[in-house]
Structure formats: structure tokens, C-alpha cells
Write an enzyme that holds these catalytic residues in place. Structure first.
Site, mmCIF file in Angstrom:
data_model
loop_
_atom_site.group_PDB
_atom_site.id
_atom_site.type_symbol
_atom_site.label_atom_id
_atom_site.label_comp_id
_atom_site.label_asym_id
_atom_site.label_seq_id
_atom_site.Cartn_x
_atom_site.Cartn_y
_atom_site.Cartn_z
ATOM 1 N N SER A 144 0.621 -1.121 -0.115
ATOM 2 C CA SER A 144 0.013 0.154 -0.045
ATOM 3 C C SER A 144 0.973 1.161 0.040
ATOM 4 C CB SER A 144 -0.863 0.057 1.205
ATOM 5 O OG SER A 144 -1.686 1.139 1.431
ATOM 6 N N LYS A 168 -13.316 -4.049 2.224
ATOM 7 C CA LYS A 168 -14.274 -2.943 2.149
ATOM 8 C C LYS A 168 -15.723 -3.044 2.147
ATOM 9 C CE LYS A 168 -11.400 -0.043 -0.892
ATOM 10 N NZ LYS A 168 -11.459 0.793 -2.015
ATOM 11 N N ASP A 214 -13.844 7.252 -2.032
ATOM 12 C CA ASP A 214 -12.965 6.642 -3.495
ATOM 13 C C ASP A 214 -13.772 7.833 -4.872
ATOM 14 O OD1 ASP A 214 -11.117 4.977 -2.635
ATOM 15 O OD2 ASP A 214 -12.720 3.338 -2.843
ATOM 16 N N GLY A 261 -17.245 -3.749 -10.922
ATOM 17 C CA GLY A 261 -17.006 -4.116 -9.548
ATOM 18 C C GLY A 261 -17.036 -2.914 -8.614
ATOM 19 N N LEU A 278 -22.493 -9.235 -18.168
ATOM 20 C CA LEU A 278 -23.683 -8.355 -18.680
ATOM 21 C C LEU A 278 -24.532 -8.221 -17.044
ATOM 22 C CD1 LEU A 278 -24.971 -6.273 -20.398
ATOM 23 C CD2 LEU A 278 -26.351 -8.181 -21.123
ATOM 24 N N TYR A 313 -2.634 1.898 -11.440
ATOM 25 C CA TYR A 313 -1.553 2.898 -11.318
ATOM 26 C C TYR A 313 -0.122 2.078 -11.114
ATOM 27 C CZ TYR A 313 -2.442 2.104 -6.282
ATOM 28 O OH TYR A 313 -2.370 1.473 -5.039
ATOM 29 N N GLY A 336 -4.130 6.450 -12.648
ATOM 30 C CA GLY A 336 -4.736 6.082 -11.318
ATOM 31 C C GLY A 336 -4.250 6.633 -10.183
HETATM 32 P P1 ATR Z 1 -12.831 -4.308 -7.520
HETATM 33 O O1 ATR Z 1 -13.890 -4.288 -6.536
HETATM 34 O O2 ATR Z 1 -11.585 -3.818 -7.304
HETATM 35 O O3 ATR Z 1 -13.624 -3.407 -8.703
HETATM 36 P P2 ATR Z 1 -13.864 -6.572 -8.786
HETATM 37 O O4 ATR Z 1 -15.147 -6.301 -7.874
HETATM 38 O O5 ATR Z 1 -13.239 -7.991 -8.545
HETATM 39 O O6 ATR Z 1 -12.782 -5.519 -8.176
HETATM 40 O O7 ATR Z 1 -14.163 -6.020 -10.281
HETATM 41 C C1 ATR Z 1 -13.224 -6.373 -11.119
HETATM 42 C C2 ATR Z 1 -13.963 -5.844 -12.473
HETATM 43 O O8 ATR Z 1 -12.751 -6.408 -13.336
HETATM 44 C C3 ATR Z 1 -15.029 -6.883 -12.902
HETATM 45 O O9 ATR Z 1 -15.903 -5.632 -13.675
HETATM 46 C C4 ATR Z 1 -14.728 -7.986 -13.663
HETATM 47 O O10 ATR Z 1 -15.605 -8.276 -14.741
HETATM 48 P P3 ATR Z 1 -16.604 -9.551 -14.117
HETATM 49 O O11 ATR Z 1 -17.950 -8.625 -13.545
HETATM 50 O O12 ATR Z 1 -17.147 -10.038 -15.423
HETATM 51 O O13 ATR Z 1 -16.046 -10.473 -13.420
HETATM 52 C C5 ATR Z 1 -13.628 -7.061 -14.506
HETATM 53 N N1 ATR Z 1 -12.434 -8.266 -15.035
HETATM 54 C C6 ATR Z 1 -11.705 -8.929 -14.123
HETATM 55 N N2 ATR Z 1 -10.879 -9.669 -14.797
HETATM 56 C C7 ATR Z 1 -11.264 -9.444 -16.138
HETATM 57 C C8 ATR Z 1 -11.091 -9.929 -17.354
HETATM 58 N N3 ATR Z 1 -9.971 -10.974 -17.526
HETATM 59 N N4 ATR Z 1 -11.644 -9.862 -18.449
HETATM 60 C C9 ATR Z 1 -12.876 -8.882 -18.509
HETATM 61 N N5 ATR Z 1 -12.876 -8.544 -17.195
HETATM 62 C C10 ATR Z 1 -12.310 -8.654 -16.153
#
Ligand code: ATR
Length: 287
Positions: free
Chosen positions: A17, A68, A105, A131, A156, A218, A239
Site C-alpha cells: 500500500s 471494504k 473513492d 466491480g 452483463l 497505477y 490512477g
Molecule cells: P474491484 O472491487 O477492485 O473493482 P472486482 O469487484 O473484482 O474488483 O471487479 C473487477 C472488475 O474487473 C469486474 O468488472 C470484472 O468483470 P466481471 O464482472 O465479468 O468479473 C472485471 N474483470 C476482471 N478480470 C477480467 C477479465 N479477465 N476480462 C474482463 N473483465 C475482467
């Protein structure tokens, strides 16, 4: 001298961090009595670890992966509307032994975009990913007054659920480039492009030339997305800005002082990231 205000970022893992660099810089700059550490907590011990930290006199926390959401149940002093809408707490203020949860954030992102010097219309923002980070960013974009916000995500249904919560649009990945045609701002909120992760593989030529391209990743500072955007003459926002600006609002809540981003701080952060990268490379070559 006043007793030092004890603060920490809690997470698992938390060793990489950059928050201690940021907050320690401001504590020193403003000559405040405070200390800020990174504390790793084993996920199954969140509640007991927080209780121990309160006993030790901790007055506030930044909360990072994977806590979180889980920390929300421990906020006995309440959760503000911003954190509730985003569905995550990244900042805790301890008052009279109670935990008050908020989320900085969204402010971090919108402030980073506003102060980047980029010029943009607030007609259409395109958000990649759905996410936790995307929720904060969509909240921030809405507060900035964007007329239309589109979420495109690999899954989706996740994008649709989020779109419903925020009253914005969700589109399937097949419609990504059609949506890109009108974007004034594009934000990658996925972890794609981060060191150790696959690339995002987004063709920036599908965006209007005036589109501002933002990444929340970042490490590296210039992801492939930002490198391509910059090379094509488009405006970019890294970032690191979001990281620093979310920290500013947390700092304000703890110390009642709004600190600033500065070239000195940016220099410290880039130096720390360089050290971390070197250490990781040494570890890899030793393995
Ligand atoms: P955070 O809380 O840090 O935003 P997260 O909740 O794990 O992390 O979200 C990750 C995002 O990156 C999601 O939108 C994820 O898509 P899915 O909902 O389909 O899982 C996207 N993501 C992660 N790896 C991916 C990959 N290889 N290709 C496309 N999207 C990806």
C-alpha cells in the site's frame, strides 16, 4: 505535545500500500501529531483485530481489499449515504469508541479528473467494469453531472444490476465500440492492465479524439491503455490521482486539514513504486 493520532490502512495483503507514504508526508508537512501505519489483518480475524486496535487507541482507518464490504457490519457509529450507495467503506473515523464509515473513492476519482487539467464535456462517460471500484466511479461521475453514463462489463448481468442501482445504462461487451463513439470520458475500472494481470486490449482509435482516457490502475503508472491514448494525442488521467485525492478527503476527516497533491508527493510515490518494482524483480530472479 498532543498525543499522536494513530491511523492505519488495514487489508490483506497490505504491504504494497502507498497510503503510509501519502499520509506520513502530509502529517509531516502540516506538523501534526499523528502516525500512519499499514496493518495486515487475517480475514477471519477482522472483528477481533479491530477491537484490539481500538484498545490501542486507533482513531481511524483506511480499509482496503478484502475488507471494504465486511467492515460495514462493524460500523456501530453508522455509515454515511455515500458509502451506502457505493456499497463499500474505505475510511473509518473512530469517535467515542464507535466506528463511522464513509467512502472517499468517488471524490478521489472526480477530483483527479477535475484537477488533471483535461478539458471535457459532461455528455457521455463510458465505464469499463462493474466491480467495487466501478460503483465509486459511477457515483462520482453522477455527482459531476454527466448526462449519460454507460457501463460495459464482461458479465452483463453484473453491469445491469449496477446500472439499475444508479439509474444509468448497461451494455453488453459486443456493443463496447458502438458506445465508445460518443464517449467524452472513458474509465477503466477493471484490474486489466495492472502488473501481473492480462492486458485490457482496448482500441483507443474507436474513441473520439477529444475523449479523456482514465485508468484506475497505477502500477504501472502508464498502462497500455494510457500509453496508446497518449501516443494518439488523447488526454489521459492516471490512477495515481484517484489514490492521492481519495486520501486527501480521508485526511480531512481525521485531522480537519485538507492537504494538497504536490510534485514532492508525486515524486515520493513514484520513488516508492520504483523500489517496490525492483524488490519484486529481485524476488522473482531469486526464485
Ligand atoms: P474491484 O472491487 O477492485 O473493482 P472486482 O469487484 O473484482 O474488483 O471487479 C473487477 C472488475 O474487473 C469486474 O468488472 C470484472 O468483470 P466481471 O464482472 O465479468 O468479473 C472485471 N474483470 C476482471 N478480470 C477480467 C477479465 N479477465 N476480462 C474482463 N473483465 C475482467
Amino acid at each position: 505535545m498532543d498525543e499522536a493520532i494513530k491511523l492505519a490502512v488495514i487489508g490483506y495483503p497490505v504491504g504494497q500500500s502507498l497510503s503510509p507514504v501519502i499520509h506520513s508526508h502530509w502529517i509531516e508537512q502540516h506538523d501534526l501529531a499523528g502516525e500512519y501505519k499499514a496493518i495486515e489483518i487475517t480475514p477471519s480475524n477482522l472483528k477481533s483485530s479491530i477491537a484490539k486496535l481500538l484498545d490501542k487507541g486507533y482513531r481511524g482507518f483506511n480499509v482496503t481489499i478484502p475488507f471494504k464490504q465486511d467492515i460495514m457490519d462493524l460500523c456501530d457509529g453508522g455509515i454515511d449515504d455515500t458509502a451506502r450507495m457505493i456499497g463499500a467503506v474505505n475510511t473509518i473515523i473512530v469517535k467515542d469508541g464507535r466506528l463511522h464509515g464513509t467512502n472517499t473513492d468517488a471524490f478521489g476519482f472526480s477530483e483527479s479528473l477535475k484537477l488533471s487539467g483535461a478539458s471535457f464535456a459532461k455528455t457521455h462517460a463510458l465505464v469499463l467494469g462493474a466491480g467495487g471500484a466501478a460503483r465509486a466511479i459511477v457515483y462520482g461521475l453522477k455527482q459531476m453531472g454527466f448526462k449519460k453514463i454507460t457501463i460495459v462489463n464482461r458479465t452483463l448481468t453484473t453491469a445491469q444490476e449496477m446500472a439499475e442501482d444508479f439509474a444509468v445504462e448497461a451494455l453488453p461487451i459486443e456493443e463496447l465500440y458502438a458506445a465508445a463513439k460518443t464517449a467524452d470520458v472513458l474509465v477503466n475500472t477493471t484490474s486489466l492492465g495492472m502488473e501481473g494481470q492480462p492486458e485490457l486490449n482496448f482500441d483507443v482509435q474507436q474513441l473520439p479524439q477529444h475523449c479523456v482516457v482514465c485508468d484506475i490502475v497505477y502500477k504501472p503508472l502508464y498502462t497500455q491503455l494510457l500509453t496508446d491514448a497518449r501516443a494518439s494525442g488523447r488526454q489521459t488521467v492516471t490512477g495515481l490521482g484517484m489514490l492521492v485525492h481519495q486520501a486527501r478527503l480521508s485526511f480531512l476527516k481525521w485531522f480537519d486539514v485538507m492537504p494538497d497533491d504536490s510534485t514532492e508527493l508525486q515524486h515520493k510515490l513514484q520513488q516508492k513504486m520504483h523500489e517496490q518494482k525492483e524488490q519484486a524483480e529481485q524476488k522473482e530472479s531469486a526464485a
